[in-house]
Enzyme design. Sequence first.
Site: not given
Length: 210
Positions: A105, A109, A201, A204
């Site tokens: 990602r 944006t 996340d 992670d």
Amino acid sequence: MNNKVTIMDHPLIQHKLSILRDINTSTMEFRTLVNEISMLMIYDATRDLPLSDKKVQTPCGIANCKEIEGRKLAFVPILRAGLGMVEGALELVPSARVGHIGLYRDEKTLQPVEYYCKLPKDIEVRDVFVVDPMLATGGSAIDAITQIKKRNPRSIKFLCIIAAPEGLKALTAAHPDVEIFAAGLDEKLNENGYIVPGLGDAGDRIFGTK
């Protein structure tokens, strides 16, 4: 709710999801839970596989049984977090093929950028299950499914552990023919595109990186 969307309410899934969300859950336990939840989700997502009759010789006679009717499956994780869901899926369907789609990602944006795509050569005869723990903005899932559709698989289903309403809306709009399975539907995305309350996340936490 769209009839192509299933939010799984099985008690085992919901119990494991509550531990998965906990900030104090260790990397090892988190990885194990993702594996277990994925296995339970695949169990339900394959409920509509067609069956054919089969006679089996038992020690005491002939049994009229059922077997899956010649369907070939493929699991396609969206890298890297999707890798955490593959082991559980393969526990149930060890004969399935595995493809990979690499997306990251763009932090500015929030749009997906593709860097890798490797799918089974015979994908046109396979039912494909795209897996990614989080459906946030929906961009990665939309792009991954778009790439897979170019290879004309028999069918596509998308499995995630947690979905945001924004991602669910975007994915169903972009690919209304794709069935979606999620273990939980959360409140919203925050200003950084993370699911709230979510679980942080997923990549992670699966791989122990920050």
